[in-house]
Design an enzyme around this catalytic site. Structure first.
Site, PDB file in Angstrom:
ATOM      1  N   CYS A 189       4.729  -4.211  -1.864  1.00  0.00           N
ATOM      2  CA  CYS A 189       4.366  -3.729  -0.703  1.00  0.00           C
ATOM      3  C   CYS A 189       3.139  -3.020  -0.694  1.00  0.00           C
ATOM      4  CB  CYS A 189       5.483  -2.203  -0.554  1.00  0.00           C
ATOM      5  SG  CYS A 189       5.116  -1.320   1.170  1.00  0.00           S
ATOM      6  N   ASP A 220       1.717  -0.245   0.288  1.00  0.00           N
ATOM      7  CA  ASP A 220       1.945   1.270  -0.098  1.00  0.00           C
ATOM      8  C   ASP A 220       0.768   1.464  -1.091  1.00  0.00           C
ATOM      9  OD1 ASP A 220       4.277   3.967   0.153  1.00  0.00           O
ATOM     10  OD2 ASP A 220       2.542   3.845  -1.156  1.00  0.00           O
ATOM     11  N   ARG A 244       0.534   3.745  -3.176  1.00  0.00           N
ATOM     12  CA  ARG A 244       0.984   4.455  -4.294  1.00  0.00           C
ATOM     13  C   ARG A 244       1.741   3.317  -5.344  1.00  0.00           C
ATOM     14  NH1 ARG A 244       4.844   8.365  -1.010  1.00  0.00           N
ATOM     15  NH2 ARG A 244       5.060   6.252   0.044  1.00  0.00           N
ATOM     16  N   HIS A 289       9.769  -0.630  -3.321  1.00  0.00           N
ATOM     17  CA  HIS A 289       9.958   0.769  -3.902  1.00  0.00           C
ATOM     18  C   HIS A 289      10.908   1.638  -3.135  1.00  0.00           C
ATOM     19  CE1 HIS A 289       7.141   2.367  -0.817  1.00  0.00           C
ATOM     20  NE2 HIS A 289       6.950   1.415  -0.648  1.00  0.00           N
ATOM     21  N   CYS A 320      10.415   3.348   0.581  1.00  0.00           N
ATOM     22  CA  CYS A 320       9.422   2.522   1.457  1.00  0.00           C
ATOM     23  C   CYS A 320       9.379   2.728   2.946  1.00  0.00           C
ATOM     24  CB  CYS A 320       9.994   1.131   1.469  1.00  0.00           C
ATOM     25  SG  CYS A 320       8.791  -0.096   2.096  1.00  0.00           S
TER      26      CYS A 320
HETATM   27 ZN    ZN Z   1       6.514   0.397   1.044  1.00  0.00          ZN
END
Ligand code: ZN
Length: 211
Positions: free
Chosen positions: A44, A46, A48, A100, A103
């Site tokens: 992803c 993201d 993090r 994750h 999400c």
């Molecule tokens: Zn995500």
């Protein structure tokens, strides 16, 4: 978290590059001459969940593709170009599809949020929600439903990738290639194997997948 500016990043980069060359004078020379990662990471976007950082892999050790909600569309030229290059040129041995918990993309699909382009992008996750509605409805709270849909999404993307002609051609020529489905916990920093590993074509892809 301290607020950083682009100038801070450029400064940090000089420090980082100097550190590498002070440890090994030929560090960048070696890296620039050869790229032989064993891993392709599909994760992803993201911020993090950075592949290199959470797995302790150095530059040169993992080829990476990331998008919102780690979705593998076999019609997505961007993702499939990455997969093709990784499999056919770099000859990676492992492809890790990593989702994750928590999400945002999966959450938008779960909640049927209407966010324009993202709404279209997330269609396969919304389909997944419909297919697994009864299982999801049995979970007591929204966070559990979201986490379960995050897991189901990873497994579905592993399945989609394993049905792609690129992988089926690789397996037909007996290339050593394994696909893994993992999920990352934002709250504890741990990766979990979802145990949907595949090292060969799915039974229903053998005759039709390698066109
Ligand atoms: Zn995500």
């Amino acid at each position: 978290m301290t607020i950083k500016t682009p100038a801070d990043l450029l400064e940090e980069n000089v420090r980082w590059a100097d550190e590498r060359t002070s440890e090994d004078a030929d560090y960048f020379k070696h890296l620039s001459e050869l790229q032989t990662p064993d891993f392709l990471w599909i994760g992803c976007s993201d911020s993090r969940v950075p592949a290199n950082v959470i797995t302790g892999l150095a530059p040169g050790e993992v080829f990476v593709h990331r998008n919102v909600a780690n979705i593998v569309y076999t019609a997505d030229l961007n993702c499939m170009s990455v997969v093709q290059f990784a499999v056919e040129s770099l000859k990676v041995k492992h492809i890790i599809i990593c989702g994750h918990y928590g999400c945002g993309g999966v959450k938008a699909a779960l909640e049927d949020a209407s966010d324009g382009l993202v709404e279209h992008w997330l269609e396969p996750v919304r389909d997944l929600k419909r297919v697994h509605r009864s299982e999801l409805d049995q979970l007591s709270d929204h966070a559990s439903r979201l986490d379960r849909l995050c897991e189901l999404n990873v497994k579905a993307q592993v399945d989609a990738l394993c049905h792609s002609p690129i992988l089926n051609r690789a397996w037909e020529r007996e290339q050593d290639l394994t696909v893994h489905g993992w999920i990352y916990g934002l709250k504890n920093g741990r990766l979990r194997d979802l145990e949907c590993t595949r090292s060969g074509p799915p039974a229903d892809a053998r005759s039709s997948g390698a066109s």
